[in-house]
Write an enzyme that holds these catalytic residues in place. Sequence first.
Site, mmCIF file in Angstrom:
data_model
loop_
_atom_site.group_PDB
_atom_site.id
_atom_site.type_symbol
_atom_site.label_atom_id
_atom_site.label_comp_id
_atom_site.label_asym_id
_atom_site.label_seq_id
_atom_site.Cartn_x
_atom_site.Cartn_y
_atom_site.Cartn_z
ATOM 1 N N ASN A 27 0.823 -1.208 0.000
ATOM 2 C CA ASN A 27 0.000 0.000 0.000
ATOM 3 C C ASN A 27 0.858 1.260 0.000
ATOM 4 O OD1 ASN A 27 -1.844 2.039 0.405
ATOM 5 N ND2 ASN A 27 -2.982 0.986 1.993
ATOM 6 N N ASP A 28 1.485 1.535 1.135
ATOM 7 C CA ASP A 28 2.217 2.793 1.228
ATOM 8 C C ASP A 28 3.373 2.878 0.234
ATOM 9 O OD1 ASP A 28 0.529 3.610 3.231
ATOM 10 O OD2 ASP A 28 1.746 2.707 4.805
ATOM 11 N N VAL A 29 3.964 1.733 -0.101
ATOM 12 C CA VAL A 29 5.133 1.778 -0.998
ATOM 13 C C VAL A 29 4.742 2.037 -2.447
ATOM 14 C CG1 VAL A 29 6.553 0.307 0.467
ATOM 15 C CG2 VAL A 29 5.167 -0.739 -1.324
ATOM 16 N N VAL A 30 3.419 2.055 -2.739
ATOM 17 C CA VAL A 30 2.983 2.397 -4.099
ATOM 18 C C VAL A 30 2.076 3.622 -4.073
ATOM 19 C CG1 VAL A 30 3.193 0.075 -5.042
ATOM 20 C CG2 VAL A 30 1.046 0.751 -3.966
ATOM 21 N N ALA A 58 0.765 3.514 7.306
ATOM 22 C CA ALA A 58 0.900 4.941 7.525
ATOM 23 C C ALA A 58 -0.436 5.562 7.870
ATOM 24 C CB ALA A 58 1.494 5.601 6.285
#
Lengths: 465, 104
Positions: free
Chosen positions: A391-394, A432
């Site tokens: 999620n957060d890494v994209v 996050a």
Amino acid sequence: MPILTLIYLLASVSFIAGLKMLSNPTTARRGNLIAAAGMLLAIAGTIFGYHDETGKSLGNYGWIFGGIFIGAVIGAVSARKVKMTSMPEMVSLFNGMGGACAALISIVEFNHLVKAPPVDSRAELLIILAGLLIGTVSFTGSMVAWGKLNGKVKDFAFPGQHYINMIVLLAAIAIGGWMLAHNLLSAPLFYTILVLSIVYGLFFVLPIGGADMPVVISILNSFTGVAAACGGFLYDNKAMLTGGILVGAAGTLLTILMCKAMNRSLLNVLIGSFGGGAKAGADNAGAQGIYKEVSLSDAAVVLAYANKVMIVPGYGLAVAQAQHVCHELEKLLTSRGVEVKYAIHPVAGRMPGHMNVLLAEADVAYENLLEMEQANEEFPSVDVVMVLGANDVVNPAAKNDKNSPIYGMPILEVELARSCIVNKRSMKPGYAGIENELFFSPRTSMLFGDAKKVLQDLVAEIKNI
Amino acid sequence: MTHILDAIAAHQDYIYIVVLMIFLGIEVIGRVPSVLHTPLMSGANAIHGVVIIGAIIVMGKAEPDNYVALVLGFLAVILGTLNVVGGFAVTDRMLEMFKNKKAK
């Protein structure tokens, strides 16, 4: 004794060489074995070759071998049995054991000191107190980190916690300073420091979010290294000293490298402003558009007729233990002439490098794993990106939204691909705690469900095409 | 001031070791690829298990009638061994997988 000196020298060299080899993929495994051999040598040398100042050798062999036997059996069995996805918490657990060991040594040595106090005990006392404080914090902190990673311990914070933490730590140090200044071997004060260290270890890790646990474990790892080095001073033991300081220094650098990979400062992680800032981000993300769902069979068709597919694995894949079926999907697609690659974000999964370990376990070829920079170059030519529980890494907000708490974090630019299928269990935000505009992009379609189940169904669907 | 200088002079070999080890620790893992962060952390974790040596010394020196030292020392030996054996075994398991890949 001269032989023991040589043995400790060899052990120290093996630790250094081992650590060096561990930082290169081709020699890593040998490096680990070399360090282990050095350790074995040092342990055997200590048991059979150690003499104290008066030339007396060690006693209580029954207890020593009993303890080693119990520890070795439990350690070996649990290390063999643990699932690959639970590795990080296992490391945390073992780290805590080392910290506790250092703290116990300090307690016993303090009692020795009290029984036969030398004229000036300050040098020894300083080392004993340092070992107690650092070892205990490392132990309780690691236990909390372990509990958090396997979901048994929830985040816990109260207003002003950082100040109270500071006060607790300063109080422990002040009491220690008082004891040192007055050459005071007081048991009540000593155990007060122990209690304060326990409290500090708990409160230090409790408010930090699960996503930051790798960083925390890495810090605690270097703490334990320093605690071990305290033992080196205490026993005038160069192997403990070099090993401990080496890990303390390397662990600190590793912590900083991990933070860099996430584009966070260490202070930021420790003070946990991530959680605070995230709430603000979530507020202004409330007015997001609508997302579109895709059916399993549609997703299967899209994948099967693509030219190039990029799989982006994340935490969801690790939790669902879906690495094997993911590899199966990859093989199936490859056999149909689809080019399949994996894009690995440096902090995907639970720890940096965790995804590589997981996918390696499932026999995914090393060449198919692309690091972030390579992957970002390839995304524009990719037909379908398959995001599995990441999620957060994209999240493009890291590039576009200056107010986002993750702004500036390097991400996988999956939005550059022609289309994107996102598998998640629900629309819930990631670690996050912020919305991901990628999910609302017209090129993105959502495929809800447990990663393993969804992948199994996809494999079945594609086989039927 | 002279007090501090004396202390430094008396323990200079320790101070040299500590300073050099700090630089060495940083230098040795300076260029580690992010792929290896987890195994490296795990390996370093096993290496600080060297604290077991202290536990063995504590245990071996404990007087037979000092039950506190015996029990605490025994616990310390168990925990230290767990750290060493578990640490190296877990690291080896992680790295085993990397090696298989290379062989193919």
